[in-house]
Design a protein around this motif. Structure first.
Motif, short mmCIF file in Angstrom:
data_model
loop_
_atom_site.label_atom_id
_atom_site.label_comp_id
_atom_site.label_asym_id
_atom_site.label_seq_id
_atom_site.Cartn_x
_atom_site.Cartn_y
_atom_site.Cartn_z
N TRP A 37 0.81 -1.22 0.00
CA TRP A 37 0.00 0.00 0.00
C TRP A 37 0.84 1.27 0.00
O TRP A 37 0.34 2.34 -0.36
CB TRP A 37 -0.93 0.02 1.23
CG TRP A 37 -0.22 0.04 2.55
CD1 TRP A 37 0.08 -1.03 3.33
CD2 TRP A 37 0.30 1.19 3.25
NE1 TRP A 37 0.76 -0.63 4.46
CE2 TRP A 37 0.90 0.73 4.43
CE3 TRP A 37 0.33 2.55 2.97
CZ2 TRP A 37 1.51 1.58 5.34
CZ3 TRP A 37 0.93 3.42 3.88
CH2 TRP A 37 1.51 2.93 5.06
N LEU A 41 -1.08 3.99 -2.30
CA LEU A 41 -2.11 4.66 -1.51
C LEU A 41 -2.22 6.15 -1.83
O LEU A 41 -3.33 6.68 -1.99
CB LEU A 41 -1.86 4.45 -0.01
CG LEU A 41 -2.89 5.08 0.93
CD1 LEU A 41 -4.27 4.50 0.69
CD2 LEU A 41 -2.47 4.89 2.39
N TYR A 44 -3.93 6.73 -5.07
CA TYR A 44 -5.33 6.30 -5.02
C TYR A 44 -6.20 7.33 -4.29
O TYR A 44 -7.33 7.63 -4.71
CB TYR A 44 -5.45 4.94 -4.34
CG TYR A 44 -6.88 4.50 -4.17
CD1 TYR A 44 -7.61 4.04 -5.26
CD2 TYR A 44 -7.51 4.56 -2.92
CE1 TYR A 44 -8.94 3.65 -5.11
CE2 TYR A 44 -8.83 4.18 -2.77
CZ TYR A 44 -9.54 3.72 -3.87
OH TYR A 44 -10.85 3.36 -3.73
N CYS A 107 -9.82 -1.67 5.29
CA CYS A 107 -9.49 -0.41 4.60
C CYS A 107 -9.95 -0.48 3.14
O CYS A 107 -10.53 0.49 2.61
CB CYS A 107 -7.98 -0.17 4.64
SG CYS A 107 -7.34 0.37 6.24
N GLY A 108 -9.69 -1.61 2.49
CA GLY A 108 -10.12 -1.78 1.11
C GLY A 108 -11.63 -1.70 0.97
O GLY A 108 -12.15 -1.07 0.04
N CYS A 111 -12.86 1.98 1.34
CA CYS A 111 -12.55 2.76 0.14
C CYS A 111 -13.46 2.36 -1.02
O CYS A 111 -14.02 3.22 -1.71
CB CYS A 111 -11.09 2.55 -0.26
SG CYS A 111 -9.89 3.24 0.90
N GLN A 112 -13.62 1.08 -1.23
CA GLN A 112 -14.41 0.59 -2.36
C GLN A 112 -15.87 1.02 -2.24
O GLN A 112 -16.48 1.50 -3.21
CB GLN A 112 -14.31 -0.93 -2.46
CG GLN A 112 -15.04 -1.51 -3.67
CD GLN A 112 -14.80 -3.01 -3.81
OE1 GLN A 112 -13.98 -3.59 -3.11
NE2 GLN A 112 -15.53 -3.63 -4.71
N PRO A 186 -8.76 -0.08 -4.96
CA PRO A 186 -8.21 -0.40 -3.63
C PRO A 186 -7.78 -1.86 -3.50
O PRO A 186 -7.61 -2.36 -2.39
CB PRO A 186 -9.39 -0.11 -2.70
CG PRO A 186 -10.59 -0.41 -3.52
CD PRO A 186 -10.23 -0.02 -4.95
N PHE A 189 -5.01 -2.94 -1.09
CA PHE A 189 -5.33 -3.20 0.31
C PHE A 189 -5.69 -4.68 0.50
O PHE A 189 -5.26 -5.32 1.46
CB PHE A 189 -6.50 -2.34 0.76
CG PHE A 189 -6.11 -0.99 1.31
CD1 PHE A 189 -5.08 -0.86 2.23
CD2 PHE A 189 -6.78 0.15 0.91
CE1 PHE A 189 -4.72 0.38 2.74
CE2 PHE A 189 -6.44 1.40 1.42
CZ PHE A 189 -5.40 1.51 2.33
#
Length: 552
Positions: A37, A41, A44, A107-108, A111-112, A186, A189
């Motif tokens: 990441w 990151l 992104y 975390c992924g 974000c998604q 993401p 992640f």
């Protein structure tokens, strides 16, 4: 002397079989997680992260990165004493990585879901999960170091294990760029989380590295690795730790955020590709570290590592591609001869009862406090080195560079190219609209300039055919975008006015948006030089704790 040799030989016989490959795989996992990441990151989150103000502090992407050093500081209050006193290092390592894997996966998901819903990525949930990840990940570095130093037959050959961390970092970023969507999704992640979960389970199979045990009656708990403070009565350790910590403030967490903007500001070709030289240099110097320690000793290896940071920053104050390349190629010496050598120094001077505490203290200072200060000072230095504002323009378009063979050093794109994606390197920038003299005028901004540029690129041809009137095409495969000519004309006029020139060249364009890198790098270079000289004068070659005890 013969008794010592017999004891060492007996200890070596008891070492588990295939120990080097097992620990090398563990170290590959260790840094593949961080690398999964760390690079992707920032790109992104650009334009997607909800930025907040907290207690008068503006918090954005930089603070998401600061979650890791903050995490290691917080973790020292809880994880250090538990691991050092009550649980085997490999078991704590496995437990931490399983939690870390779940946090990165979460975390992924955050974000998604936010992006799919058309919302900004919420700051506080992401920050909280990255804090959890940091609290679990960075303390695991001294854990795996403790396992390595405890179980390898020859501690001077520890770099043969550490080098696999660099390999893991390179490999995971290749996989992310080629198969996981790069920084556009993401998925990095999810990949990092999956590696952490596998690593967590694998860690339980590593050789047993038992704890010291509970504190004796009347002995205080060793929070923050405070047992290591008993080492401060030894001047060799005090001088080493003071100098290594202060130099680390201008170490990796100061250097890497600055490298990309520096290369782009100067218009050097393939900045991402140039950045990969850091890792190749690191591989070389990791391989040389054991030889260097054997030949010149840890003191002088550390001195060279400190000096490398100062020299590279002085090189960055100079304009010229050769200076930049030399500074980048010094990364291997700067990193391996400072950070990795510091772990070796700490293990050598600490008695068995304090080895884990010393490694925890090193991680706390070098990876926690040092990196946190790096981020703060980086923001201050960038604020002092901003380019002069250009009236009426907030950001200039990318001029780009002419085609260069250096592009093939972008490993991810090269791999895609080798796998049959022949358009992987196709890029359109303002450089493609220059006239024969290298100048750019409003008259040059037309699609006829690039009509036959990439005959075999269907994405490019589709974008060119669909280009609205009054726009030009910019971007890289597979995303080419229409940009209004009026916006570029406004930028051209503003740069001409700022430079006082009737013609516009690439040098004018780059100079107009370039930071004052001499101001940015001069103070760090001078600061590091001072502490390097201090260490050379007052530092001492470490002696093994066992040898010193024997003399006593």
């Amino acid at each position: 002397m013969s008794n010592d040799n017999a004891g060492a030989a007996a200890a070596e016989v008891k070492k588990p079989g295939c120990i080097y490959p097992r620990l090398q795989l563990a170290y590959l996992f260790q840094f593949a997680i961080w690398g999964s990441w760390n690079i992707a990151l920032g790109a992104y989150l650009a334009g997607k992260l909800q930025e907040v103000d907290f207690c008068g502090i503006h918090m954005g992407t930089g603070w998401i990165y600061n979650a890791y050093p903050i995490g290691v500081i917080l973790a020292a209050l809880f994880i250090g004493p538990l691991a050092d006193r009550y649980f085997s290092a490999q078991k704590v390592l496995g437990f931490l990585q399983i939690i870390n894997g779940l946090a990165l996966g979460a975390c992924g998901c955050i974000c998604q879901k936010a992006v799919e819903a058309g919302n900004s990525i919420p700051f506080w949930p992401l920050m909280g999960l990255m804090l959890v990840s940091g609290m679990c990940y960075l303390p695991s570095i001294p854990m795996i170091n403790a396992v390595v130093f405890k179980n390898i037959p020859n501690k001077d050959k520890a770099p043969n294990v550490f080098i696999f961390g660099t390999i893991g970092w390179i490999l995971v970023n290749l996989v992310i760029e080629c198969f996981c969507g790069g920084a556009a999704t993401p998925n990095f992640f999810y990949l990092g989380g999956a590696i952490a979960l596998v690593y967590g389970l694998y860690a339980f199979t590593l050789p047993n590295t038992p704890p010291k045990g509970k504190p004796a009656e009347g002995e205080k708990s060793d929070a923050l690795g405070l047992g290591a403070f008993a080492m401060f009565k030894d001047w060799k350790f005090t001088c080493f730790l003071l100098c290594a910590f202060l130099v680390s403030i201008f170490g990796s967490n100061f250097y890497f955020p600055a490298l990309g903007p520096y290369l782009v500001d100067h218009g050097y070709p393939a900045p991402v590709a140039l950045g990969t030289f850091n890792q190749f240099s690191e591989l070389i110097f990791m391989a040389l570290l054991a030889v260097a320690v054997a030949r010149i000793g840890l003191k002088w290896v550390l001195a060279l590592g400190m000096a490398a940071w100062a020299v590279r920053y002085l090189l960055f104050t100079q304009n010229g591609f050769g200076f930049a390349m030399a500074a980048i190629l010094l990364h291997g010496m700067a990193y391996a001869f400072l950070y990795t050598a510091s772990y070796m120094f700490g293990d050598k001077v600490a008695p068995d009862s304090l080895k884990a505490s010393v490694q925890a203290l090193l991680a706390f200072l070098l990876l926690g406090v040092g990196q946190l200060l790096s981020g703060v000072i980086y923001d201050v230095q960038m604020g002092k080195s901003l380019p002069k504002p250009i009236e009426g323009v907030t950001q200039l378009a990318d001029w780009g560079a002419k085609d260069s063979s250096l592009k093939y050093l972008e490993l991810a794109k090269s791999l895609k190219y080798a796998m049959g994606e022949k358009n992987a390197f196709d890029t359109v920038s303002l450089a493609n609209y220059e006239d024969e003299n290298g100048n750019l005028t409003a008259a040059d901004l037309n699609k006829e300039k690039i009509a036959g540029l990439y005959e075999n690129d269907e994405k490019f041809k589709e974008a060119l055919e669909a280009l609205p009137e009054g726009n030009i095409l910019l971007g890289s495969y597979p995303e080419f975008k229409a940009v209004p000519v009026a916006d570029i004309e406004k930028q051209i006029d503003a740069v001409k006015a700022a430079s006082g020139s009737d013609t516009l060249t690439r040098d004018n364009w780059l100079s107009a948006q370039r930071h004052d890198w001499k101001k940015f790098f001069t103070f760090p270079a001078c600061f590091v030089i001072f502490w390097t000289v201090f260490f050379v004068i007052f530092g001492r070659e470490p002696k093994a704790a066992e040898a010193e005890a024997a003399k006593a």
